[in-house]
Design an enzyme around this catalytic site. Structure first.
Site, PDB file in Angstrom:
ATOM      1  N   CYS A 103      -8.881 -24.913 -37.005  1.00 49.66           N
ATOM      2  CA  CYS A 103      -9.754 -24.064 -36.188  1.00 49.66           C
ATOM      3  C   CYS A 103     -11.205 -24.129 -36.648  1.00 49.66           C
ATOM      4  CB  CYS A 103      -9.247 -22.627 -36.181  1.00 49.66           C
ATOM      5  SG  CYS A 103      -8.983 -21.912 -37.814  1.00 49.66           S
ATOM      6  N   GLU A 140      -7.299 -14.672 -33.893  1.00 43.78           N
ATOM      7  CA  GLU A 140      -8.199 -15.759 -34.260  1.00 43.78           C
ATOM      8  C   GLU A 140      -7.973 -16.877 -33.258  1.00 43.78           C
ATOM      9  OE1 GLU A 140      -8.723 -18.961 -37.735  1.00 43.78           O
ATOM     10  OE2 GLU A 140      -9.098 -16.904 -38.375  1.00 43.78           O
TER      11      GLU A 140
END
Length: 487
Positions: A270, A236
Site C-alpha cells: 500500500c 486503510e
C-alpha cells in the site's frame, strides 16, 4: 434434513497458475456461532487485565517461534515467494514481543487519575473497557502481517478477535492457528472464518468494531455497513505514493531508494512508490541511473527464495497494470524498461517498468497501480513538485530526497500524507509502536492510528469514574445563579 455441503472457493497458486488449494465458505450461522463463542471467552479475557494477558501472549510468542518457518513457507506459497513472506513469523514475533513491552506504558500514558480541573472536589479516574469483539478483514498482499497488525493490539486490549483472511491468500491460516490452539486462553478469544465478501459482511454483522485493509471500493461498502450498525471502523485503503527528488539530491541515494520503494514485493504494497517527480536539471541522469539499476533486478521464477521480484499474487492485478500502461502509452508516455507481463511456469511476472513523458491525465499517475511500475515526471520548481505530489485523492505516505535534510524537511512538511520519508522511501516499519499517524484523503478512515503506541486504544472505550469528595450541590442553593432579569 441434512445440511448442504459448504460452498467451496478454489485458490490459485501464483507461481504455477494452477488451482491447488480450496477453502470452504463459512455461512452466516457458522460466523454467528464463532462470534458467540468468542464473546463468551472475552469476558474472562477482559477480566484478566493486561497483567494477566501478557503472560498468555508471551506463551503464544513461544509457540509462534517454534512455527516461524512453517508460517513463512505458507505465506510465501500464498504470495508467490515475496521476500517479506519469509520474515512473517519473525515479524509476528516482533509484533507480539513489542506489545508485551509497550502495552502497559501506552495505557498508563492515556489514562488519568487525579482531581478535576473544573471541579477540584471531584476525583477523576479513567477506566478502559475493551470492545467485546473485533472483526478483522485482511487483504491478499502481505496476508499474515496485515491480518495481525490489528489483531495483536486488539487482543492485548482485551478484545476477542474474529479474523476473515482474503480468499486469495488463505494458506497461512493453518500454521498460524496451530500456534493459537496451543494456548487455550488465547484460542478462546481468537478465531477465523474463511470465505469471500459475503463472509466478511457476516463478520461485520457480529462485530463491535471492524478493521479492514484493502481497496477503496470495498472500504466504502464496509464503512456504510458499519455506519448502519453504528459501530466504529478503521480502514486503510491504499495509496498513490509520490517521491520528490530535488536538483541537489545525491543520484545514487535517490535511485536506490526509489527502486526499492517501487518494486519491493512486486510493488504490491500500500505504501509502494507509485509516482516520481524529479527536478528538470537532473531528470535525464536520474532516469539513466534508475534504468541501469532496474536492469540488475531479477525475477524469482527459478527460486522463490532467490531473485528480487515475485509473480503477481492475484492474477487480475496483472490486467489492471497492463491497462494502466496501455493508457499511458496511448497518451504519449515512453516505456524504457519492462512493461510486459511474462508468463513463466504458470506465474505472471513483470520486470521493473520505468516510464517517462507521463502526465496527470494518465491513469498510472492517478489510480493505484499495485505493480512494479515507476512513472517519472519532470518539475521546474519546488512549488510545482509539491503541487503535483498533492494532486491525488490519496495520502498514505510520501518521500522527499534532497541534497540535505535541511532542504528536504520543509518540503516534507507541505506534502499531504500520513507519513513522509525524508532521504529515503519505504520507512513505514520504523513507525511501529513509535509514532501514530493519520492518513489523508482516501487512504484511511477511522481517526485512530494503527502503528503508534496509541493504536491499542482503538479497541478500548474510555470511561470516566468521578467521585465527589465534597458535599453534593443542592438545588435549593441557587446563590450562584445570576440575579436580575435576563437580557
Amino acid at each position: 434434513m441434512a445440511e448442504a455441503d459448504p460452498r467451496m472457493i478454489p485458490v490459485r497458486n501464483p507461481r504455477t497458475g494452477t488451482v491447488d488449494f480450496e477453502i470452504a465458505v463459512a455461512n452466516r450461522d457458522e460466523v454467528a456461532g464463532k462470534a458467540a463463542r468468542l464473546r463468551r471467552g472475552q469476558q474472562a479475557w477482559a477480566a484478566m487485565g493486561l497483567e494477566g494477558r501478557i503472560p498468555v501472549m508471551a506463551r503464544w510468542l513461544a509457540e509462534v517461534k517454534q512455527r516461524a518457518m512453517a508460517i513463512a513457507e505458507a505465506d510465501a506459497e500464498d504470495t508467490g515467494g515475496c521476500h517479506t513472506s519469509y520474515l512473517q513469523g519473525f515479524i509476528t514475533m516482533g509484533n507480539i514481543g513489542g506489545w508485551i513491552e509497550d502495552a502497559a506504558g501506552a495505557l498508563e500514558r492515556a489514562g488519568y487519575h487525579g482531581p478535576s480541573k473544573s471541579m477540584p472536589s471531584v476525583e477523576v479516574r479513567t477506566q478502559f473497557v475493551p470492545y467485546p469483539l473485533c472483526g478483522v478483514i485482511s487483504p491478499w498482499n502481505a496476508p499474515m502481517m496485515l491480518a495481525l497488525l490489528d489483531a495483536i493490539p486488539a487482543l492485548f486490549a482485551g478484545s476477542a478477535v474474529l479474523l476473515k483472511p482474503s480468499e486469495i491468500t488463505p494458506r497461512f491460516i493453518e500454521p498460524l492457528f496451530e500456534s493459537v490452539r496451543a494456548v487455550p486462553e488465547l484460542s478462546a478469544v481468537f478465531d477465523f472464518v474463511m470465505g469471500d465478501g459475503e463472509t466478511g459482511a457476516a463478520v461485520i454483522d457480529e462485530a463491535d468494531v471492524v478493521c479492514f485493509t484493502g481497496s477503496v471500493p470495498t472500504g466504502r461498502k464496509i464503512a456504510v455497513h458499519c455506519a448502519e450498525r453504528l459501530i466504529p471502523c478503521f480502514l486503510e485503503l491504499g495509496g498513490k505514493d509520490p517521491v520528490i527528488v530535488t536538483e541537489t539530491a545525491d543520484l545514487e541515494r535517490a535511485a536506490t531508494a526509489v527502486l526499492r520503494g517501487a518494486v519491493h514485493a512486486n510493488g504490491m504494497v500500500c505504501f509502494s512508490v507509485e509516482r516520481v517527480y524529479v527536478a528538470e536539471a537532473i531528470h535525464d541522469d536520474f532516469v539513466a541511473l534508475l534504468v541501469r539499476k532496474a536492469g540488475e533486478v531479477r525475477l524469482n521464477s527459478d527460486n522463490p527464495r532467490g531473485g528480487h521480484v515475485h509473480p503477481f499474487t492475484f492474477a487480475p492485478q496483472a490486467e489492471i497494470v497492463k491497462a494502466q500502461l496501455a493508457d499511458a502509452k496511448a497518451k504519449g508516455a515512453t516505456v524504457l524498461t519492462g512493461g510486459e507481463v511474462e508468463e513463466i511456469g504458470g506465474g505472471l511476472y513483470m520486470r521493473p517498468t520505468i516510464l517517462t513523458g507521463v502526465t496527470h491525465a494518465m491513469q498510472i499517475m492517478q489510480e493505484e497501480t499495485f505493480g512494479p511500475c515507476i512513472p517519472v515526471m519532470k518539475f521546474a520548481t519546488t512549488e510545482e513538485a509539491i503541487a503535483l505530489a498533492n494532486d491525488t485523492v490519496f495520502g498514505l505516505t510520501a518521500s522527499v530526497v534532497a541534497g540535505s535534510e535541511e532542504e528536504a524537511l520543509p518540503i516534507a512538511e507541505q506534502v499531504n500524507a500520513g507519513a513522509v520519508f525524508v532521504q529515503d522511501t519505504f520507512l513505514t516499519f520504523a513507525k511501529n509502536r513509535t509514532v501514530g499517524t493519520n492518513s489523508f484523503g482516501f487512504s484511511g478512515v477511522g481517526g485512530g492510528s494503527r502503528t503508534g503506541p496509541e493504536s491499542i486504544l482503538r479497541f478500548l472505550r474510555r470511561k470516566a469514574l468521578l467521585t465527589q469528595h465534597g458535599q453534593p450541590a443542592s438545588i435549593l442553593d441557587d446563590h450562584h445563579l445570576p440575579k436580575g432579569e435576563p437580557a
